[in-house]
Design a protein around this motif. Structure first.
Motif, mmCIF file in Angstrom:
data_model
loop_
_atom_site.group_PDB
_atom_site.id
_atom_site.type_symbol
_atom_site.label_atom_id
_atom_site.label_comp_id
_atom_site.label_asym_id
_atom_site.label_seq_id
_atom_site.Cartn_x
_atom_site.Cartn_y
_atom_site.Cartn_z
ATOM 1 N N ARG A 30 55.123 6.949 7.499
ATOM 2 C CA ARG A 30 55.596 5.550 6.776
ATOM 3 C C ARG A 30 56.842 6.296 6.055
ATOM 4 O O ARG A 30 58.419 5.108 6.750
ATOM 5 N N MET A 31 57.160 7.322 5.855
ATOM 6 C CA MET A 31 58.838 7.606 5.033
ATOM 7 C C MET A 31 59.258 7.972 6.413
ATOM 8 O O MET A 31 60.476 7.233 6.364
ATOM 9 N N LYS A 32 58.910 8.259 7.597
ATOM 10 C CA LYS A 32 60.308 8.668 8.676
ATOM 11 C C LYS A 32 60.053 7.978 9.700
ATOM 12 O O LYS A 32 61.353 7.564 9.890
ATOM 13 N N HIS A 33 59.790 6.988 9.609
ATOM 14 C CA HIS A 33 59.657 5.718 10.494
ATOM 15 C C HIS A 33 60.449 4.490 9.177
ATOM 16 O O HIS A 33 60.795 3.459 9.913
ATOM 17 N N ALA A 39 53.156 -3.476 4.387
ATOM 18 C CA ALA A 39 53.170 -3.411 6.303
ATOM 19 C C ALA A 39 52.843 -2.397 6.591
ATOM 20 O O ALA A 39 52.898 -1.112 6.082
ATOM 21 N N VAL A 40 52.203 -3.350 8.152
ATOM 22 C CA VAL A 40 51.413 -1.872 9.171
ATOM 23 C C VAL A 40 51.484 -1.793 10.026
ATOM 24 O O VAL A 40 51.294 -1.145 10.434
ATOM 25 N N THR A 41 52.468 -2.327 10.791
ATOM 26 C CA THR A 41 53.285 -2.432 11.498
ATOM 27 C C THR A 41 55.132 -1.534 11.962
ATOM 28 O O THR A 41 55.474 -2.685 10.557
ATOM 29 N N GLY A 42 55.407 -1.315 12.684
ATOM 30 C CA GLY A 42 57.018 -0.364 13.215
ATOM 31 C C GLY A 42 57.102 0.145 14.338
ATOM 32 O O GLY A 42 56.770 -0.406 15.215
ATOM 33 N N ALA A 43 57.615 1.475 14.118
ATOM 34 C CA ALA A 43 57.140 2.317 15.310
ATOM 35 C C ALA A 43 56.230 2.149 15.861
ATOM 36 O O ALA A 43 55.818 2.330 15.460
ATOM 37 N N PRO A 44 56.388 2.634 17.363
ATOM 38 C CA PRO A 44 55.295 2.886 17.888
ATOM 39 C C PRO A 44 54.176 4.193 17.150
ATOM 40 O O PRO A 44 52.482 3.794 17.863
ATOM 41 N N GLU A 45 55.210 5.272 17.157
ATOM 42 C CA GLU A 45 54.323 6.601 16.447
ATOM 43 C C GLU A 45 53.430 6.105 15.251
ATOM 44 O O GLU A 45 52.889 6.621 14.803
ATOM 45 N N PHE A 46 54.489 5.614 14.327
ATOM 46 C CA PHE A 46 53.629 5.330 12.842
ATOM 47 C C PHE A 46 52.799 3.990 13.015
ATOM 48 O O PHE A 46 51.509 4.125 12.337
ATOM 49 N N ASP A 47 53.022 3.062 14.260
ATOM 50 C CA ASP A 47 51.437 2.145 13.945
ATOM 51 C C ASP A 47 50.262 3.294 14.737
ATOM 52 O O ASP A 47 49.066 3.184 14.486
ATOM 53 N N HIS A 95 44.829 13.630 16.531
ATOM 54 C CA HIS A 95 46.392 13.613 16.946
ATOM 55 C C HIS A 95 46.738 13.450 18.078
ATOM 56 O O HIS A 95 47.534 13.179 18.440
ATOM 57 N N GLY A 96 45.663 13.248 18.870
ATOM 58 C CA GLY A 96 45.949 12.436 20.273
ATOM 59 C C GLY A 96 46.323 11.041 20.476
ATOM 60 O O GLY A 96 46.879 10.869 21.080
ATOM 61 N N TYR A 97 45.913 10.792 19.467
ATOM 62 C CA TYR A 97 46.375 9.112 18.944
ATOM 63 C C TYR A 97 47.125 9.197 18.584
ATOM 64 O O TYR A 97 48.061 8.622 19.287
ATOM 65 N N VAL A 98 47.853 9.890 18.242
ATOM 66 C CA VAL A 98 49.335 10.151 17.287
ATOM 67 C C VAL A 98 50.015 10.359 18.495
ATOM 68 O O VAL A 98 51.754 9.680 18.301
ATOM 69 N N GLN A 99 49.802 10.897 19.300
ATOM 70 C CA GLN A 99 50.972 11.596 20.693
ATOM 71 C C GLN A 99 50.687 10.825 21.323
ATOM 72 O O GLN A 99 51.947 10.132 21.978
#
Length: 147
Positions: A30-33, A39-47, A95-99
């Motif tokens: 959240r902080m990075k993006h 809010a629960v949507t943002g950059a794809p990595e955050f999502d 961690h796979g999902y984050v990637q």
């Protein structure tokens, strides 16, 4: 009595720490993006990070229920071993999902297999306990005599 359940308790605590860690990673993302609550949507990595954590939360009550049922009614050591494997598979999933979205699949399928094993052990243990208690017939005692 507490000593009789030490493995199940240890795996439960380990999994709770993991849930905390995943929540912390969502906050970090959240902080990075710059995605401010609620809010629960943002950059794809955050999502992906948020969705991975939410999926882990959704499966957590199922995991704890089948872990304790399998451990209590069937075999604590085997259930605990499967519980540790589940925690590892959840790590792989998260961690796979984050990637990438496809990166979650190996961990997800492994989680499902482990949950099915725990459900099967728990159900078998409950059936055996029922038969032993009410019909004086224990499948486990019969199997022990064979082996």
């Amino acid at each position: 009595m507490a000593g009789d359940l030490i493995f199940l308790a240890a795996v439960s605590l380990l999994s709770a720490f993991q849930q905390c860690h995943f929540a912390w990673l969502v906050g970090k993302s959240r902080m990075k993006h710059k995605v401010m609550p609620p809010a629960v949507t943002g950059a794809p990595e955050f999502d992906r990070t948020f969705r991975a954590q939410q999926n882990c939360v959704e499966f957590y009550p199922i995991f704890l229920t089948v872990l304790w049922t399998a451990g209590w009614f069937c075999n604590q050591e085997l259930a605990s071993f499967l519980g540790v494997l589940y925690v590892f598979a959840r790590y792989k999933y998260f961690h796979g999902y984050v990637q990438s979205v496809k990166g979650r699949l190996t961990g997800f399928y492994l989680n499902l297999i482990i949950l099915m094993c725990l459900i099967t052990l728990g159900a078998a243990g409950i059936v055996n306990s029922f038969l032993d208690e009410y019909l004086d017939f224990s499948i486990m005692k019969k199997l022990r005599k064979l082996f």
